[in-house]
Design a protein around this motif. Structure first.
Motif, mmCIF file in Angstrom:
data_model
loop_
_atom_site.group_PDB
_atom_site.id
_atom_site.type_symbol
_atom_site.label_atom_id
_atom_site.label_comp_id
_atom_site.label_asym_id
_atom_site.label_seq_id
_atom_site.Cartn_x
_atom_site.Cartn_y
_atom_site.Cartn_z
ATOM 1 N N LEU A 1 0.768 -1.189 0.141
ATOM 2 C CA LEU A 1 -0.021 0.099 0.075
ATOM 3 C C LEU A 1 0.819 1.384 -0.078
ATOM 4 C CD1 LEU A 1 -2.885 -0.841 2.363
ATOM 5 C CD2 LEU A 1 -2.787 -0.956 -0.322
ATOM 6 N N PRO A 2 1.989 1.439 0.787
ATOM 7 C CA PRO A 2 2.560 2.784 0.774
ATOM 8 C C PRO A 2 3.419 3.101 -0.507
ATOM 9 C CG PRO A 2 3.360 1.420 2.620
ATOM 10 C CD PRO A 2 2.508 0.306 1.582
ATOM 11 N N PRO A 3 3.286 4.449 -0.960
ATOM 12 C CA PRO A 3 4.007 4.754 -2.124
ATOM 13 C C PRO A 3 5.320 4.385 -2.222
ATOM 14 C CG PRO A 3 2.620 6.586 -1.172
ATOM 15 C CD PRO A 3 2.763 5.504 0.074
ATOM 16 N N ASP A 4 5.838 3.742 -3.415
ATOM 17 C CA ASP A 4 7.069 3.220 -3.706
ATOM 18 C C ASP A 4 7.375 2.311 -2.470
ATOM 19 O OD1 ASP A 4 7.508 4.772 -5.511
ATOM 20 O OD2 ASP A 4 7.977 6.666 -4.266
ATOM 21 N N HIS A 5 6.543 1.517 -1.837
ATOM 22 C CA HIS A 5 6.520 0.575 -1.039
ATOM 23 C C HIS A 5 7.189 0.976 0.457
ATOM 24 C CE1 HIS A 5 5.613 -2.141 -4.029
ATOM 25 N NE2 HIS A 5 6.705 -1.669 -4.762
ATOM 26 N N GLY A 6 7.226 2.342 0.846
ATOM 27 C CA GLY A 6 7.618 2.918 2.130
ATOM 28 C C GLY A 6 8.893 2.546 2.686
ATOM 29 N N PHE A 7 8.910 2.036 3.916
ATOM 30 C CA PHE A 7 10.163 1.683 4.686
ATOM 31 C C PHE A 7 10.629 0.468 4.041
ATOM 32 C CE2 PHE A 7 7.159 -0.604 7.057
ATOM 33 C CZ PHE A 7 7.865 -1.812 7.230
#
Length: 237
Positions: A23-29
């Motif tokens: 879900l996070p943009p660019d896969h987050g952390f």
């Protein structure tokens, strides 16, 4: 069903794990972790021809046979220690394990994800090189769609089956095989860390929990064991 709370917890863990990456943009952390791991080993490769050669050899297709030999040797160890009837059951467990691997691998590729390997993602980055630039050995250093990690998933399935049927020590041995034979794929850039730690693991948390924590797997093992010619002959002796 006594294990239903555990099954639900494992399913939730698998779903949360996947969506924490998806879900996070660019896969987050997760991307920070992924890129750091890849760039670290890629830098080491450019600085050491010996390391580049090591990566080329350990990612050569024929090297996968060594992983199979280790898994086979470990399985044979428990097979050799078993009695005659239990050996037929172990053959049935092995068949079911392979079937599980095929089904889960196919289900994993139904996930709505297309994720090129690090070597392709960073293809135009001047900091990044590929093993083929340093070593003249045909090797797997890229994948157009590396998520989830097939290789890592197969090794994970083996480790979990060993735990389910042969106990904690067998599971530790399976984990050692997983670490040794999945790490080269990460170091060479054919897979991201999350291809295995998120992709493969989330599929297994959901799929294998319903399979191994219920009596479904045992029923299929018993059914196949009943159909094995040698097992039937042994029962009538």
């Amino acid at each position: 069903m006594q294990r239903l709370p555990a099954i639900i917890a494992l399913n939730l863990a698998g779903v949360v794990l996947f969506f924490s990456w998806y879900l996070p943009p660019d896969h987050g952390f997760w991307f920070t972790i992924d890129s750091s791991i890849f760039l670290h080993f890629n830098r080491l490769m450019t600085q050491s021809h010996a390391f580049a050669l090591f990566l080329a050899v350990t990612n050569y297709r024929a090297f996968d046979a060594i992983a199979l030999l280790f898994m086979g040797a470990m399985y044979f160890y428990y097979y050799h220690r078993s009695g005659r009837e239990e050996r037929y059951r172990m053959l049935s467990i092995g068949i079911v394990m392979l079937l599980s691997a095929v089904v889960l691998n196919q289900l994993g590729h139904l996930l709505p994800v297309s994720h090129p390997s690090p070597t392709l993602f960073f293809e135009n980055d001047p900091r990044v090189a590929r093993v083929s630039q340093f070593v003249d050995i045909p090797t797997k250093d890229a994948s157009a769609d590396s998520f989830p990690g097939d290789h890592g998933m197969m090794l994970m399935i083996f480790a979990v089956y060993m735990w389910r049927y042969f106990g904690r020590r067998a599971f530790i041995g399976g984990l050692a095989i997983l670490m040794v034979f999945s790490l080269p794929r990460l170091m060479i850039g054919a897979h991201w860390f999350t291809d295995i730690a998120v992709g493969s693991l989330s599929v297994l948390l959901v799929g294998l929990s319903w399979w191994l924590l219920t009596d479904a797997c045992d029923k299929l093992v018993n059914r196949i064991n009943h159909l094995l010619p040698g097992a039937r002959i042994n029962r009538f002796q």
